[in-house]
Design a protein around this motif. Structure first.
Motif, mmCIF file in Angstrom:
data_model
loop_
_atom_site.group_PDB
_atom_site.id
_atom_site.type_symbol
_atom_site.label_atom_id
_atom_site.label_comp_id
_atom_site.label_asym_id
_atom_site.label_seq_id
_atom_site.Cartn_x
_atom_site.Cartn_y
_atom_site.Cartn_z
ATOM 1 N N VAL A 1 16.682 -12.452 -0.281
ATOM 2 C CA VAL A 1 19.158 -11.601 -0.045
ATOM 3 C C VAL A 1 18.886 -10.291 -0.456
ATOM 4 C CG1 VAL A 1 20.775 -12.012 -1.180
ATOM 5 C CG2 VAL A 1 19.472 -13.937 -0.374
ATOM 6 N N LEU A 2 17.790 -10.332 -1.529
ATOM 7 C CA LEU A 2 17.717 -9.155 -2.027
ATOM 8 C C LEU A 2 17.245 -7.965 -0.731
ATOM 9 C CD1 LEU A 2 17.903 -7.088 -4.248
ATOM 10 C CD2 LEU A 2 15.454 -7.559 -5.005
ATOM 11 N N ILE A 3 16.068 -8.205 -0.551
ATOM 12 C CA ILE A 3 15.350 -7.646 1.090
ATOM 13 C C ILE A 3 16.527 -7.079 1.898
ATOM 14 C CG2 ILE A 3 14.169 -7.534 2.884
ATOM 15 C CD1 ILE A 3 12.035 -9.026 1.053
ATOM 16 N N VAL A 4 17.697 -8.002 2.331
ATOM 17 C CA VAL A 4 18.549 -7.718 3.221
ATOM 18 C C VAL A 4 19.534 -6.719 2.612
ATOM 19 C CG1 VAL A 4 20.669 -8.625 4.439
ATOM 20 C CG2 VAL A 4 18.499 -10.271 4.185
ATOM 21 N N LEU A 5 19.815 -7.425 1.780
ATOM 22 C CA LEU A 5 20.762 -6.240 0.629
ATOM 23 C C LEU A 5 20.195 -4.376 0.532
ATOM 24 C CD1 LEU A 5 22.076 -8.475 -2.287
ATOM 25 C CD2 LEU A 5 23.464 -7.626 -0.183
ATOM 26 N N LEU A 6 18.753 -4.115 0.173
ATOM 27 C CA LEU A 6 18.221 -3.143 -0.050
ATOM 28 C C LEU A 6 18.108 -2.667 1.402
ATOM 29 C CD1 LEU A 6 14.500 -3.453 -2.169
ATOM 30 C CD2 LEU A 6 17.387 -2.816 -2.397
ATOM 31 N N THR B 1 12.057 5.942 0.555
ATOM 32 C CA THR B 1 13.223 6.860 0.959
ATOM 33 C C THR B 1 14.351 6.081 1.521
ATOM 34 O OG1 THR B 1 11.836 6.043 3.563
ATOM 35 C CG2 THR B 1 11.485 8.246 2.157
ATOM 36 N N VAL B 2 15.655 6.769 1.786
ATOM 37 C CA VAL B 2 16.810 6.181 2.027
ATOM 38 C C VAL B 2 16.817 6.522 3.490
ATOM 39 C CG1 VAL B 2 19.451 6.263 1.558
ATOM 40 C CG2 VAL B 2 18.003 6.305 -0.492
ATOM 41 N N HIS B 3 17.814 5.931 4.828
ATOM 42 C CA HIS B 3 17.738 6.782 5.641
ATOM 43 C C HIS B 3 19.409 5.982 6.301
ATOM 44 C CE1 HIS B 3 16.231 2.084 6.489
ATOM 45 N NE2 HIS B 3 17.248 2.609 6.845
ATOM 46 N N LYS B 4 20.190 6.532 7.056
ATOM 47 C CA LYS B 4 20.778 6.400 7.468
ATOM 48 C C LYS B 4 20.899 6.407 9.241
ATOM 49 C CE LYS B 4 22.974 8.583 3.059
ATOM 50 N NZ LYS B 4 25.037 9.512 3.018
ATOM 51 N N ASP B 5 21.517 5.157 9.297
ATOM 52 C CA ASP B 5 21.648 4.942 10.613
ATOM 53 C C ASP B 5 22.835 5.813 11.365
ATOM 54 O OD1 ASP B 5 19.717 3.116 10.980
ATOM 55 O OD2 ASP B 5 21.137 1.112 10.770
ATOM 56 N N GLY C 1 19.702 0.970 3.245
ATOM 57 C CA GLY C 1 19.037 2.192 4.402
ATOM 58 C C GLY C 1 17.784 1.851 3.680
ATOM 59 N N LEU C 2 17.995 1.591 2.040
ATOM 60 C CA LEU C 2 16.475 1.464 1.345
ATOM 61 C C LEU C 2 14.990 0.911 1.800
ATOM 62 C CD1 LEU C 2 15.281 2.779 -1.358
ATOM 63 C CD2 LEU C 2 16.238 1.008 -2.724
ATOM 64 N N ASP C 3 13.969 2.313 2.363
ATOM 65 C CA ASP C 3 12.454 1.122 2.206
ATOM 66 C C ASP C 3 11.465 1.094 1.104
ATOM 67 O OD1 ASP C 3 13.385 1.968 5.399
ATOM 68 O OD2 ASP C 3 12.980 3.798 5.411
ATOM 69 N N PRO C 4 10.927 0.690 1.874
ATOM 70 C CA PRO C 4 9.780 0.057 0.613
ATOM 71 C C PRO C 4 9.128 1.421 -0.234
ATOM 72 C CG PRO C 4 9.566 -0.855 2.070
ATOM 73 C CD PRO C 4 11.143 -0.417 2.806
ATOM 74 N N ASP C 5 9.165 2.481 1.027
ATOM 75 C CA ASP C 5 8.581 3.988 0.478
ATOM 76 C C ASP C 5 9.416 4.161 -0.803
ATOM 77 O OD1 ASP C 5 9.899 4.970 2.472
ATOM 78 O OD2 ASP C 5 8.494 6.212 3.250
ATOM 79 N N ARG D 1 0.857 -1.049 0.114
ATOM 80 C CA ARG D 1 0.369 -0.049 -0.273
ATOM 81 C C ARG D 1 0.588 1.061 -0.158
ATOM 82 N NH1 ARG D 1 -4.285 -0.609 4.761
ATOM 83 N NH2 ARG D 1 -2.466 -0.876 6.229
ATOM 84 N N LYS D 2 1.958 1.343 0.122
ATOM 85 C CA LYS D 2 3.087 2.633 0.576
ATOM 86 C C LYS D 2 4.232 2.124 -0.060
ATOM 87 C CE LYS D 2 0.895 4.695 4.541
ATOM 88 N NZ LYS D 2 1.828 4.540 6.320
ATOM 89 N N LEU D 3 4.044 1.390 -1.028
ATOM 90 C CA LEU D 3 5.464 0.354 -2.398
ATOM 91 C C LEU D 3 5.700 1.667 -2.737
ATOM 92 C CD1 LEU D 3 6.855 -1.377 -2.391
ATOM 93 C CD2 LEU D 3 6.098 -2.851 -4.439
ATOM 94 N N TYR D 4 6.710 2.495 -3.425
ATOM 95 C CA TYR D 4 7.177 3.286 -4.221
ATOM 96 C C TYR D 4 8.432 2.865 -4.613
ATOM 97 C CZ TYR D 4 3.421 6.428 -2.304
ATOM 98 O OH TYR D 4 2.156 6.690 -1.832
ATOM 99 N N SER D 5 9.136 2.149 -4.583
ATOM 100 C CA SER D 5 10.731 1.628 -4.688
ATOM 101 C C SER D 5 10.287 0.433 -5.942
ATOM 102 C CB SER D 5 11.150 1.571 -3.310
ATOM 103 O OG SER D 5 12.479 0.507 -3.746
ATOM 104 N N LEU D 6 10.943 0.459 -7.367
ATOM 105 C CA LEU D 6 11.341 -0.721 -7.792
ATOM 106 C C LEU D 6 11.793 -1.567 -6.908
ATOM 107 C CD1 LEU D 6 10.599 -2.048 -9.896
ATOM 108 C CD2 LEU D 6 12.504 -0.743 -11.647
ATOM 109 N N PRO D 7 12.711 -1.251 -6.567
ATOM 110 C CA PRO D 7 13.579 -3.060 -6.265
ATOM 111 C C PRO D 7 13.123 -3.834 -5.513
ATOM 112 C CG PRO D 7 15.524 -1.287 -6.354
ATOM 113 C CD PRO D 7 14.075 -0.118 -6.384
ATOM 114 N N TRP D 8 12.276 -3.318 -4.260
ATOM 115 C CA TRP D 8 11.660 -3.549 -2.740
ATOM 116 C C TRP D 8 10.354 -4.470 -3.681
ATOM 117 C CZ3 TRP D 8 11.177 -4.513 2.000
ATOM 118 C CH2 TRP D 8 12.037 -4.497 2.378
#
Length: 200
Positions: free
Chosen positions: A181-186, A196-200, A190-194, A120-127
């Motif tokens: 594996v792809l989800i772990v890499l994403l 956005t990119v976050h950095k810890d 720091g790439l979220d399904p929406d 429902r909040k998906l905006y990332s093609l890799p995700w």
């Protein structure tokens, strides 16, 4: 009059003149919310397309090997390094947990529900690709658990890809592993399904 407006740079419409931007736009461009909605729909379409391809490939391969190879000697694909050998697996991927068939069926159903909620909040093609792999694989094995013997929600999954010195698996298992594996890499990047990119 029009020539004087051109020379002095007078805009063709002023506030209050009655000329309004088109509804749902900003300066004649689609509003940000509308652009986001369109992008989200394209990502969901990509997710469903990947899932459908994985599901159909998995289903077709299982139907073919059951019809042609079950109860026959293994077929050598790359010598003894890779063979096709049909087995019925009541456990998880790679024949793990054969006594937990009903529990694994529930887990697969929950995974599918979670994927639809994330979508429902998906905006990332890799995700979208990663979730599509998971969804198609989960549906593929869930179909076996529902419709194959010995019974509904207890069915044995058809596995047939048999590498040397490794567990036998199927295309759905492969898709699930690749998606995971792809989800772990994403997540690591720091790439979220929406999107956005976050950095810890």
């Amino acid at each position: 009059m029009a020539e004087a407006e051109r020379i002095t740079g007078t805009p063709e419409s002023e506030p209050g003149s009655g000329a309004e931007p088109e509804a749902g736009s900003e300066g004649g461009r689609p509003a940000e919310g509308e652009r986001g909605t369109g992008r989200g729909r394209r990502r969901i379409a990509a997710l469903l397309l990947v899932a459908a391809i994985v599901y159909l490939l998995d289903l077709g391969s299982k139907l073919a090997v059951v019809a042609k190879l079950e109860h026959h000697a293994p077929v050598e694909v790359v010598g003894t390094l890779l063979q096709f050998e049909v087995i019925r697996n009541r456990g998880a991927a790679f024949s793990i947990g054969e006594a937990l068939t009903i529990f694994l069926t529930i887990i697969a159903t929950v995974v599918i529900v979670v994927i639809f909620r994330i979508a429902r909040k998906l905006y990332s093609l890799p995700w979208a690709i990663a979730l599509g792999l998971l969804l198609g694989g989960a549906f593929g094995n869930l179909t076996d658990r529902i419709f194959r013997s010995p019974g509904v929600f207890q069915g044995a999954v058809v596995d047939f890809i048999a590498p040397a010195h490794f567990a036998v698996f199927n295309l759905a298992d492969s898709a699930i592993v690749c998606g995971g594996v792809l989800i772990v890499l994403l997540s690591f990047k720091g790439l979220d399904p929406d999107g956005t990119v976050h950095k810890d």
